[in-house]
Structures are given as structure tokens and as C-alpha cells.
Design an enzyme around this catalytic site. Structure first.
Site, PDB file in Angstrom:
ATOM      1  CG  ASP A 133      -0.332   0.068   2.532  1.00 10.83           C
ATOM      2  OD1 ASP A 133       0.914   0.122   2.601  1.00 10.83           O
ATOM      3  OD2 ASP A 133      -1.061   0.055   3.541  1.00 10.83           O
TER       4      ASP A 133
ATOM      5  CE  LYS B 261       0.193   2.110   6.172  1.00  7.42           C
ATOM      6  NZ  LYS B 261       0.481   0.677   5.922  1.00  7.42           N
TER       7      LYS B 261
END
Length: 504
Positions: free
Chosen positions: A247, A391
Site C-alpha cells: 500500500d 492507510k
């Protein structure tokens, strides 16, 4: 994944090892682990035995840490020596003419163990759409595919999955197998520890019962070896592995760093490990940092810091950089350390509260904590552009916006932005936390090229072609709703109260 915690704890859980000495506690826990192993069937029994052997070692270090403290004597932290963290500006960029040779020595690994639950999604986080309907995994494959075509190479892409993500990721691997040389393996699974007794929580071997967990990305080294891929890559002449979170959209292969590492092999002390760090800001104060301790580089995490030194740890004047978790490690060094039993990482104790008032511990390790074991290890202070994690939906809004351009899976700061840094974006959890609801609140992603700061709280929606500049704060109080009209330009504005656009 639903966590089942309503069952009655088995008999042995009532017998605590909290007050026992380490040897007696370990003896009882070993018996618990043997009992769990006996319940596995066929090939799974040997697999489980192997995983529980790793847990047993980690649990032993946990008991030791519990007896002697967190292991870091604050006053013995030394100043980072000259050259311990190199400036990225000093790294010589490799010429395209040598790129093929350099890349022939590289393996790329993405940490793919996380779920998308924190963003309201089901399944692996890597399968969330990030930009133009492409997922984290799509972007990664695009990057590797383009690099291989451009330089005529075949750099392999490896995914370390957890038991939470492995099946779903395996199901879609056919999309990528003809485009990149793709490998996957599953990291370890360990039993949670019941806080009340400090004994393994599971009643039986069932990875879906909420009693098991993947033990952090520090497990990458032993799981890579267990998979057989470490041996395979060494036999193929690979030298380094580049590890990063899937990510982190800034974590792309950097030929300059790879050239630095491979060039070091010709010197008296090869560099076996690089941790990419970047300058700490006030929003990064919880991130792990590099320290010099016992004459070695160590990764210091917040969980290791004594309570009376936490403010000092968060200071951006004393600890100026933090770990991006972009790591480069020598494959031969990994094999040597594992084979000799000399790859040690500090235990991270992660406390979890489950339904029914049950508290468990997860014993984990961080991949960067391995830095203290490697010869010639160093940090490289990289530009902030190499740290672009997603996130929360606040991060997602930034990477979806015109702040970035995208080519072949790589995001780059839009050259039309006049500021070198990204804006601070804060979206309220109640209405924006889940990806689906977040997307429903934007008819189109706003123009954010000249944005410095955005705070949105409450029931707020955005029409098409909205432009945000400077500092914009939009607060809809409880029971109110604010609809930002299509075509609006908000520059250094505070919007509050109730503003609703109705069809007629």
C-alpha cells in the site's frame, strides 16, 4: 473476517503461567502447542509443527523480555555515527545502459498480508481500487511489467500473503501470470496468547476461529526460506531483495540504490541491508526510527520506548528520520543468518481486545528490526515521494486527485503543483472511513493542486468540478448536512452549519 470469541475457554486456560518462572511457563506452553499439533491432519500437521516452532522461539523471547524489561536502556542510545544514514543525493544514479545487468540481480517482494477492514472493505487490501479502477496489486504489476519491458529484464515479483489474504490473492493470479514472473507464499500463522493466563488462546487448529494471527512482516525472512524461493533465487544468481508494503505507492524499484548495493559487493565490507528513511514531520511522530545502540544500527519502535521518554522519542529535533519500511536485503546474508540461527528481531507485543471482554496478545516482529544483524547496514534518507502509504480514505483522496499523474503504475507529483509537499487532509471517520461511502460523497474528485490543508467533518458531499485552495475547513454539525455545489471554488474558507442543494 468474523472473530468468534463467544465460546467457553477450555480448561487449561484457567491455569495461568503468569506467576511461574520462565522455564516452568515454557514447559506448559510447549505442552499446549503439542496438543494443538496433534489436532492437525495429514500434511497440515507438519506444516503446523513448523509454524509453532517459530512461535515457540518468539514466545521464549517474550518471556525473557517480560522478565528483564524492554531491553533498551535509554541512556545507552548513542548518537548516529557519521555516514550511518546517507543522503539520497549522494547515491549515484545508474545509467540505463547498465540497468539490465543491475536488475538481473534483484527480486521485488511486496508485503500483502493486510485486509481492507480499516477502510470498510472485505478481503485483501491490495485488491482495493486506488486510481482509475486499478488496485494496489494492479499498480505493482504495471510497474514491474513496464520495467522489464523497458530494460529487457525479467525481475520476479513475489507476494508474501497471510492466511487472511492468500486464497483471495491466489484466485486472481491468472490476471498477472503472463505479464510478470509472479510468485506467492503464505507467511507464518501463530496462536494468539490469552492475557489472563499467558497461554495459547486457540482450542483447536482452525485458522478461521479468530484465535490465530500473522506475526508481522518480520516473519518475511523465515517464511521466504520455508517457501523454497530463497534457495531458488540464490541458485539463479540473485543478490538483493527489495521489500516494501504493497500500500506504499511510492515504493518503486530505485536503480540508484540497487547500484549502490551491488557496487558495495566489490569493496571490503559489502552493504547487506539498506533501510530507506525519510525526514520526520509532526504527523510521523509514531514511526520507528534508526538509532545506534550497542555499536550497531537498531530500529527503535514506539512500543519499545519507556513511558517517561515517549515525548523525547516523538521529538523531530532529536530523532529526525523515520522508517518507511522500504528495505533492501542481501539474499546470501539472509540465508547465512537463518542457517546459523543468528537472525534476531525484537518482540513487539500487540494487545487486542476481542468481543466478550477477552484480551489477547499478538507477539510480532518488524522486518526493519533485522537491520542489527546485517553487516555494513546503512540507512538512506530518501525523498518523501518514496513514502506514499494509503492507510485511510484521507490518503486515498490525495492519490486519486490531480496532485499526481500516473504512468505505467507509478505515481508522480503533478509538475503543475508549485509546492514540494502534499497537503494535510483529514476526513471524519463517521462519514468517510469506508471506501464505498467515501466515494459516494464525491461526484468527482476535487481539484487540489493549490490545497494546503483540508478538514472535513460530518455529513458533507461534493459536487462535480469543485476546486479547493489554501486552507479549507468544512464542518457539518450533528443533524446538519453540507452539499458543496458543483463548480465551487473554496479558497481559505471555513464552511459550517447547513448547506443543502435540493433537486426540484
Amino acid at each position: 473476517m468474523a472473530t468468534k470469541t463467544s465460546h467457553t475457554p477450555p480448561f487449561q486456560r484457567h491455569h495461568s503461567v503468569v506467576m511461574l518462572d520462565n522455564d516452568d511457563a515454557m514447559r506448559i506452553v510447549k505442552a499446549d502447542l503439542a496438543n494443538l499439533t496433534m489436532q492437525a491432519k495429514g500434511d497440515r500437521k507438519e506444516e503446523l509443527k513448523d509454524h509453532l516452532a517459530g512461535f515457540e522461539q518468539l514466545y521464549g523471547r517474550f518471556l525473557y523480555k517480560r522478565r528483564v524489561g524492554n531491553g533498551i536502556i535509554w541512556n545507552e542510545i548513542q548518537k548516529l555515527p557519521q555516514g550511518a544514514v546517507r543522503s539520497y543525493a549522494t547515491i549515484t544514479q545508474a545509467h540505463d545502459s547498465v540497468a539490465k545487468e543491475l536488475l538481473s540481480k534483484l527480486v521485488v517482494l511486496k508485503l500483502n498480508g493486510g485486509l481492507g477492514t480499516s477502510m470498510g472493505c472485505v478481503g485483501p487490501k491490495s485488491l482495493i481500487s486506488v486510481r482509475n479502477d486499478t488496485t494496489f496489486l494492479d499498480l505493482t504489476v504495471l510497474q514491474i511489467e513496464h520495467m522489464n519491458r523497458k530494460y529487457g529484464t525479467d525481475v520476479p515479483l513475489v507476494l508474501m500473503n497471510s492466511f487472511n489474504t492468500h486464497a483471495d490473492t491466489e484466485r486472481i493470479r491468472f490476471k498477472y501470470e503472463r505479464r510478470v514472473n509472479l510468485y506467492m507464499f503464505q507467511q507464518s500463522y501463530y496462536p494468539r496468547v490469552l492475557l489472563e493466563t499467558l497461554r495459547p488462546f486457540p482450542e483447536k487448529f482452525n485458522l478461521q476461529d479468530g484465535c490465530w494471527y500473522p506475526p508481522g512482516h518480520g516473519d518475511i525472512y523465515v517464511s521466504l526460506k520455508r517457501s523454497g524461493l530463497l534457495e531458488k533465487f540464490l541458485a539463479e544468481g540473485k543478490e538483493y531483495i527489495f521489500i516494501s508494503n504493497i500500500d506504499n505507492l511510492g515504493a518503486t524499484v530505485d536503480l540508484g540504490i540497487l547500484n549502490f548495493l551491488l557496487s558495495s559487493l566489490e569493496g571490503p565490507e559489502p552493504c547487506e541491508f539498506v533501510m530507506e528513511v525519510t525526514d520526520k514531520t509532526r504527523s510521523d511522530v509514531k514511526g520507528g526510527t534508526l538509532i545506534h545502540y550497542q555499536d550497531k544500527l537498531h530500529l527503535l519502535e514506539l512500543a519499545q520506548v519507556p513511558k517517561d521518554h515517549i515525548d523525547e522519542f516523538k521529538s523531530i529535533s532529536k530523532f529526525k528520520v523515520f522508517n518507511t519500511n522500504n528495505l533492501w536485503a542481501g539474499l546470501r546474508a539472509i540465508d547465512r543468518l537463518l542457517s546459523s540461527g543468528n537472525l534476531f528481531m525484537d518482540v513487539i507485543i500487540n494487545r487486542k481486545s476481542l468481543e466478550g471482554g477477552i484480551t489477547v496478545l499478538q507477539l510480532e516482529t518488524a522486518a526493519g528490526a533485522a537491520i542489527k544483524n546485517f553487516k555494513g547496514a546503512t540507512g538512506i534518507n530518501v525523498p518523501r515521494t518514496r513514502f506514499l502509504p494509503v492507510k485511510k480514505t484521507s490518503d486515498l483522496l490525495v492519490v486519486m486527485s490531480n496532485l499526481f499523474t500516473m504512468a505505467y503504475g507509478t505515481l508522480k507529483m503533478n509538475p503543475a503543483r508549485t509546492y514540494p509537499s502534499l497537503p494535510v487532509v483529514k476526513l471524519g471517520d463517521q462519514h468517510f472511513m469506508k471506501v464505498r461511502e467515501f466515494l459516494s460523497r464525491f461526484d468527482s474528485i476535487p481539484d487540489m493542486l493549490e490545497l494546503d490543508h483540508l478538514t472535513v467533518s460530518g455529513d458533507v458531499t461534493f459536487g462535480k468540478h469543485v476546486s479547493l485552495k489554501g486552507t479549507v475547513i468544512i464542518i457539518a454539525n450533528h443533524g446538519d448536512r453540507i452539499d458543496i455545489p458543483a463548480g465551487s471554488c473554496l479558497e481559505n474558507k471555513i464552511v459550517s452549519g447547513n448547506l443543502r442543494i435540493l433537486d426540484h
